[in-house]
Design a protein around this motif. Structure first.
Motif, PDB file in Angstrom:
ATOM      1  N   ARG B 304      16.655  21.763 -89.569  1.00 53.35           N
ATOM      2  CA  ARG B 304      15.338  21.715 -89.613  1.00 53.35           C
ATOM      3  C   ARG B 304      14.341  22.493 -88.409  1.00 53.35           C
ATOM      4  O   ARG B 304      15.004  21.929 -87.460  1.00 53.35           O
ATOM      5  N   SER B 305      13.956  23.307 -88.809  1.00 47.02           N
ATOM      6  CA  SER B 305      13.074  24.121 -87.883  1.00 47.02           C
ATOM      7  C   SER B 305      12.443  23.337 -86.840  1.00 47.02           C
ATOM      8  O   SER B 305      11.844  22.528 -87.443  1.00 47.02           O
ATOM      9  N   ALA B 319       9.703  21.275 -89.033  1.00 51.23           N
ATOM     10  CA  ALA B 319       9.016  21.770 -90.270  1.00 51.23           C
ATOM     11  C   ALA B 319       9.117  20.894 -91.400  1.00 51.23           C
ATOM     12  O   ALA B 319       8.564  21.168 -92.423  1.00 51.23           O
ATOM     13  N   CYS B 365      13.912  32.365 -94.635  1.00 52.58           N
ATOM     14  CA  CYS B 365      13.190  31.708 -93.751  1.00 52.58           C
ATOM     15  C   CYS B 365      12.450  32.403 -92.682  1.00 52.58           C
ATOM     16  O   CYS B 365      12.678  33.320 -92.361  1.00 52.58           O
ATOM     17  N   GLY B 399       9.816  27.380 -95.146  1.00 45.37           N
ATOM     18  CA  GLY B 399      10.539  26.187 -95.836  1.00 45.37           C
ATOM     19  C   GLY B 399      11.114  26.554 -97.208  1.00 45.37           C
ATOM     20  O   GLY B 399      10.438  27.254 -98.096  1.00 45.37           O
ATOM     21  N   ASN B 412      15.685  24.575 -94.241  1.00 47.94           N
ATOM     22  CA  ASN B 412      15.040  25.176 -93.257  1.00 47.94           C
ATOM     23  C   ASN B 412      15.798  26.315 -92.813  1.00 47.94           C
ATOM     24  O   ASN B 412      17.067  26.016 -93.022  1.00 47.94           O
TER      25      ASN B 412
END
Lengths: 771, 421
Positions: B304-305, B319, B365, B399, B412
């Motif tokens: 997950r960013s 994100a 991404c 995303g 992500n």
């Protein structure tokens, strides 16, 4: 915790979190999403009473939908034309009557054991949530009928609260597992929650020991919610808890006394109903969670059975990590050993000793109990430190084991107390052993190149028919106490009179405490007379107890008991306060001349009190009394016990302006060198020397030497116990100016002292003594 | 307003190869073409790109679907007008991206258009606004357009969404609600240049000559069916570091504490990043691009960013949602591993497409784009084209979406490649 176990706990935690909101329908939707997402399943369906309540992934596939609805095998594989192998897990949703299932399908990968456990736990949680959902719906329906249905509504609200509580607990437990809380904490939390959620019951969590034949209790939580550590064991396969393990399924004994699984010991203490369910690891039972109740007519209903199973599954979840089980088993073995042994000496501990004694007492076996308490052990600890103290305790333990027989049990109760439980066919055998113990424990220990003298007070008592374990230990303890107060280092055998004597002591102790609280203490005054002028120059304040039934008691009647219980310090403070208060009154009434002084005795205990200086200072300030009028009498023995502490205290008192004198001089063992250092200003010649002054050459010599010594050191001297004029004359000739004793007056109450001595003195201005 | 369209197709489904089990190569009647422009003027850029992508009149028939990937800097209404003017009546879906992918690896493309056509293809599109934040319902409604597709052997639902501030997991759930497991989902979130406020979705239904629209806060779906196989490849180049941690406190996308310690403190300490990095939010975002948080799934860890840090609250903004009580790893990646990922994804996608890609759509991404930079992007496209010698179009997203098994599919820090065989 392994990643797989952590992952599963996390899924369960996230799943439970879904039920946090108020929107029941949305919660069900989210719950089923979580089910499918947690195991990467393509299909999930909740079937209630044969009808689909909610599904995931089946909107466009009626064929798969029908197949999944029809599935009630716990684990199966469907061969689908479009998807190939679809692995299916179907778990019952416990929710009242009817067929309710959670069925999950995944394309390709078979479900692991961990995933199957997870899905079953989710199904169980879902059941609880659905019941809550339905109860809420009922509540809404009932909303308009509140008036006539208020009572049932109240029950409903209670039911709702209870179910929400269940979810809260499950969530907390899952969090604990997720957060990798110590396994013991997780298991405690599960047991506590079970006890709280299943009312009127006692919950026990047991774990199979490595032998596999027995299961030991990890935790028991009673109806009061308190968690206790127990060390009892059950046999796997026996009783409700044992059979839940051997049969690996829920066992319910509704009517416990009539159940085939009833254990007599439980029946005898009134257990009415019981149920137990296995705690598993990889599907195998490794323990059980058991609930039992003493409540008449109590039955565990289906919801409670499901709840117990759900909680046990959470315990299973915690055990999915292989190491968790080993950790708890190792700690269990250690705990079982520790619970019966003293860690310092390796001897049995109090618990084991009492258990053994109870066992023997129950059979009225010939038993002697020997209570051992080391003499002055606290002083050794204080003087040489705990390491030395511990070494001595180990030394004592070894000697006790040496002198006792194999069948005897030697235990360390606490601190420096030991207990020996011995089989003895007659009283003489037991007494012989006790004697050998007293002898063996009189020795000189060498610790860190120091030689330390060790002795013990030993009491022994023989178990008599009908006595409990506690009775016989108390008797031996009492005998030991007698040995201790008789100077220690000896053996005393218990006899029945000791109990009466001890009871009297305890009664006295109780009365003393009452007397302190109810102001029953007062001080009497005995005048101090200046021989040269026959003038009263002061008085000694002597404590008296106005006993409600025994009349006025002098310290001799209670001081030993007061000292042994420690209450003497409070009595001393009361006496000092009283004396100062009287003095304040006399000053205000101008009854006392400028050089009039009051002397107060201080006990050794009060003198060692580190708050003494502050206490005296406060009393003087509160009563606005000239500190120079107050003399504190301290015995030689009290002063010499800790010279450094004494010096500090005495200088502190002197700084207040208070005067100090040495009481009972000549009876102790003062060092003259120290006497010179102490800031004392007078010596009091003990009455025993005064009594023999005119008849005993030695006494006369001591009195003479004391007066000369005082003169040499620049100290005043006061003779007490003067009963005859001849003694007064002799003292005068030897140079002693201040005297007190029955020749002049017994100690009298304050009002009498004022009447006889102060008003007279005041009227006569420096008045003369009249006997 | 909801817009829908569908085109109707033709040929029978391809069989599975008996030996490999993967879709057998089929010479389906399918063609693709990509057009691109670097013009900063929306009208010119769209016109140039369409002109390259659309076949000469009468050469190959009208396209089944146009996909347009547009720079956020262009005027969105002008883009829509240019689409209407340049490809009237042709179904089109598109959105803005951090950068556009044409397979050439140029960073300055402002519009990239891919045309997909052929008798063995069919498509349906739908644009459904997100009302009252209910992205799931919007996605379900939009994806339902796939249900009218003819029974061709392969189908895919492409989902484009204005993803900021909504739970994209819910978008995936909604689409899955409608189409179930038999149709995979791909796509991504429209990206802007700054703070996701300049994003746009573009849709032309193609029906009755309705003009193209530019909009936001919607779910846009193109469901595509093909007689040829379709492959999807998903990969990220991040690896977990250190020990996993429990998310002891979080609120949707904001991670507050990890193992009861402020999340930002833990993040900086474990990555050995200085506190002074927080002096410059842009510098922090740059550093965070290669350092996502990893969420533990059944058999994988999904990045997950990390978008930003709140210096005062000591929290991290991610994100996507990071569930409280969940287990996370910190992850690390670099240009080399990011480039490796594109090859992995390409191999997977091509394999799924029967070993030969005739067209490829990339959802890469935006954080990877930021990390790669112009040179890295060029290298990424070189590697991609080396694997897939076919027209390529796509964008750098906010995303990514790829659901091929199970029900979840939000990603992500990931590259998702859709290959048509």
């Amino acid at each position: 915790m392994t990643i797989a176990a952590a992952w599963m706990a996390q899924q369960l935690a996230e799943f439970s979190a879904v039920f946090d909101g108020d929107d029941d329908e949305r919660r069900l939707v989210l719950a089923l999403d979580r089910v499918a997402e947690s195991v990467d399943a393509e299909f999930a369906v909740v079937v209630l009473d044969g009808a689909v309540r909610r599904d995931v992934g089946l909107a466009t596939d009626q064929r798969m939908r029908a197949a999944l609805i029809a599935t009630d095998d716990p684990v199966t594989v469907l061969d689908d034309a479009a998807f190939g192998e679809v692995h299916v897990v179907s778990a019952p949703i416990r929710r009242g009557d009817g067929a309710h299932r959670l069925t999950v399908g995944r394309v390709g990968d078979a479900f692991t054991a961990v995933e199957i456990t997870l899905l079953r736990s989710m199904a169980r949680t879902l059941g609880i949530a659905l019941q809550l959902h339905e109860a809420r719906a009922v509540e809404r329906d009932l909303h308009n009928e509140i008036a006539e249905r208020s009572r049932s509504n109240a029950r409903l609200v209670e039911d709702l609260s209870q179910r929400q509580l269940v979810l809260d607990h499950l969530f907390r437990i899952q969090r604990a597992i997720t957060e990798r809380a110590p396994i013991a904490d997780v298991l405690d939390a599960i047991t506590r929650s079970a006890a709280l959620l299943i009312p009127s019951s006692i919950l026990g969590l047991r774990l199979v020991e490595q032998s596999g034949d027995t299961a030991a209790t990890i935790a028991i939580v009673g109806e009061d919610g308190e968690l206790q550590r127990a060390s009892d064991r059950i046999r796997v396969g026996e009783g409700v808890a044992g059979r839940a393990i051997s049969d690996n399924c829920l066992i319910v004994a509704d009517d416990y006394p009539l159940s085939a699984d009833a254990i007599e010991a439980w029946v005898s203490i009134g257990v009415t109903t019981s149920m137990a369910t296995p705690v598993r690891r990889n599907g195998q039972a490794v323990g059980s969670l058991c609930a039992m109740s003493w409540k008449e007519g109590r039955r565990f209903d289906e919801a409670e059975q499901h709840l117990l199973q759900s909680l046990a599954e959470h315990a299973s979840l915690a055990f999915n990590d292989a190491s968790a089980l080993e950790v708890i088993q190792r700690s269990l073995e250690r705990a079982v050993f520790d619970s019966h042994h003293d860690q310092l000496t390796g001897l049995a501990n109090r618990k084991q000793a009492i258990e053994r004694l109870e066992e023997w007492a129950a059979h009225d076996a010939d038993t002697t109990v020997i209570f051992v308490d080391l003499d002055r052990f606290k002083s050794v600890n204080d003087a040489y430190g705990h390491n030395t103290g511990d070494e001595i305790l180990r030394n004592v333990a070894a000697r006790l084991e040496e002198v006792t027989r194999v069948d005897d049990l030697v235990a360390r109760l606490s601190g420096d107390e030991f207990l020996v439980i011995a089989r003895s066919p007659d009283e003489a055998t037991g007494t012989d052993l006790a004697g050998r113990i007293a002898e063996a424990l009189s020795f000189t220990a060498t610790v860190e190149r120091r030689e330390i003298r060790v002795s013990a007070s030993v009491g022994c008592a023989r178990h008599l028919p009908g006595e409990t374990a506690d009775d016989v230990v108390a008797n031996a303890d009492l005998a030991m106490y007698r040995a201790k107060v008789s100077g220690g280092g000896q053996l005393v055998r218990y006899d029945g009179e000791m109990r009466a004597a001890r009871t009297a002591e305890l009664t006295l102790d109780r009365e003393l405490r009452y007397a302190v609280d109810h102001n029953e203490f007062d001080v009497y005054f005995q005048p101090v007379v200046d021989l040269a002028s026959d003038r009263v120059i002061g008085a000694e304040a002597l404590v008296r107890w106005n006993h409600p039934t025994r009349g006025v008691l002098a310290p001799g009647a209670f001081i030993v008991a007061a000292e042994s219980s420690g209450i003497v310090r409070e009595i001393d403070t009361l006496a000092t306060e009283r004396a100062i208060r009287y003095l304040q009154g006399w000053e205000r009434r101008r009854l006392v001349p400028a050089d009039f002084r009051i002397s107060v005795n201080m006990s050794a205990r009060q003198f060692r009190d580190r708050s003494l200086i502050a206490t005296i200072g406060t009393l003087l300030a509160e009563h606005d009394v000239d500190p120079g009028r107050l003399w504190l009498e301290i015995t030689e023995t009290a002063m010499m016990r800790d010279v450094d502490l004494s010096l500090g205290t005495m200088h502190g008192l002197r700084e207040l302006g208070v005067h100090l004198s040495v009481d009972d001089f000549g009876t102790g063992w003062s060092s003259l060198a120290y006497l010179k250092q102490f800031p004392v200003e007078a010596l009091k010649i003990d009455q025993s020397f005064v009594a023999g002054l005119c008849t005993n050459g030695d006494d006369r010599a001591i009195v003479e030497a004391t007066i000369q010594l005082a003169g040499a050191l620049g100290l005043g001297v006061i003779a007490e116990g003067v009963e005859e004029q001849e003694q007064a004359d002799a003292l005068g000739r030897l140079g002693c100016r201040s005297v007190q004793g029955y020749l002049y007056s017994r100690p009298v109450p304050a009002h009498e002292f004022v009447q006889r001595w102060l008003q007279l003195a005041s009227a006569a201005t420096g008045g003369s003594v009249s006997t | 307003m909801t817009q829908r369209t569908s085109t109707v197709p033709a040929t029978p489904a391809p069989a599975l190869d008996a030996g490999s089990g993967r879709p057998a190569p089929v010479d389906a009647d399918l063609w693709t073409a990509v057009g691109r422009s670097t013009s900063p003027d929306a009208t010119i850029a769209v016109g140039e790109a369409l002109a390259q992508a659309l076949p000469a009149s009468g050469a190959a028939g009208a396209p089944t679907l146009l996909m347009a990937f547009v720079a956020p800097s262009l005027d969105r209404d002008a883009v829509a007008a240019a689409i209407t003017a340049g490809a009237p009546g042709v179904p089109l879906v598109g959105c803005t991206g951090k950068a556009q992918i044409s397979g050439r690896g140029e960073v300055d493309d402002t519009v990239v258009v891919m045309a997909l056509g052929g008798a063995d293809t069919a498509c349906a599109t739908a644009l459904v606004p997100i009302v009252d934040g209910d992205a799931r319902a919007a996605a379900a409604e939009a994806a339902a357009c796939a249900l009218v597709l003819p029974d061709l052997s392969s189908k895919v639902v492409m989902v484009l969404v204005d993803g900021f501030g909504i739970d994209v997991d819910d978008v995936v759930r909604g689409a899955y609600d409608s189409v179930g497991p038999s149709i995979p989902l791909v796509g991504g979130g429209a990206a802007g240049e700054v703070q996701q406020i300049d994003v746009g979705l573009f849709h032309q239904s193609g029906a009755d000559g309705a003009p193209a629209v530019a909009t936001g806060r919607s779910v846009l779906v193109a469901a595509v069916a093909s007689a040829g196989p379709i492959g999807i490849g998903v990969a990220h180049g991040c690896a977990p570091i250190g020990q996993p941690m429990v998310v002891t406190s979080s609120e949707l996308r904001t991670v507050e504490t990890l193992d009861e310690t402020p999340a930002l403190d833990t993040y900086l300490a474990r990555h050995r990043l200085p506190e002074s990095l927080l002096d410059d939010p842009v510098a922090f975002a740059d550093a965070a691009r290669s350092r996502p948080v990893g969420i533990v799934r059944r058999d994988r860890i999904e990045p997950r960013s990390v978008l930003a840090a709140d210096r005062d609250a000591r929290t991290l903004l991610c994100a996507g949602p990071v569930a409280q009580g969940g287990l996370v790893w910190l992850m690390d990646g670099d240009v080399a591993t990011a480039l490796d990922a594109v090859e992995v994804a390409a191999d997977l996608a091509i394999d799924g497409a029967g070993g030969r890609a005739r067209a490829m759509v990339a959802f890469d991404c935006g954080a990877r784009w930021g990390m790669l930079g112009p040179d890295g992007m060029h290298e990424e496209m070189s590697r991609l084209t080396a694997h897939a010698a076919c027209p390529i179009a796509g964008l750098y997203t906010f995303g990514e979406i790829a659901r091929t098994s199970g029900t979840s599919g939000y990603h992500n820090q990931t590259i998702v490649l859709l290959a048509f065989g």
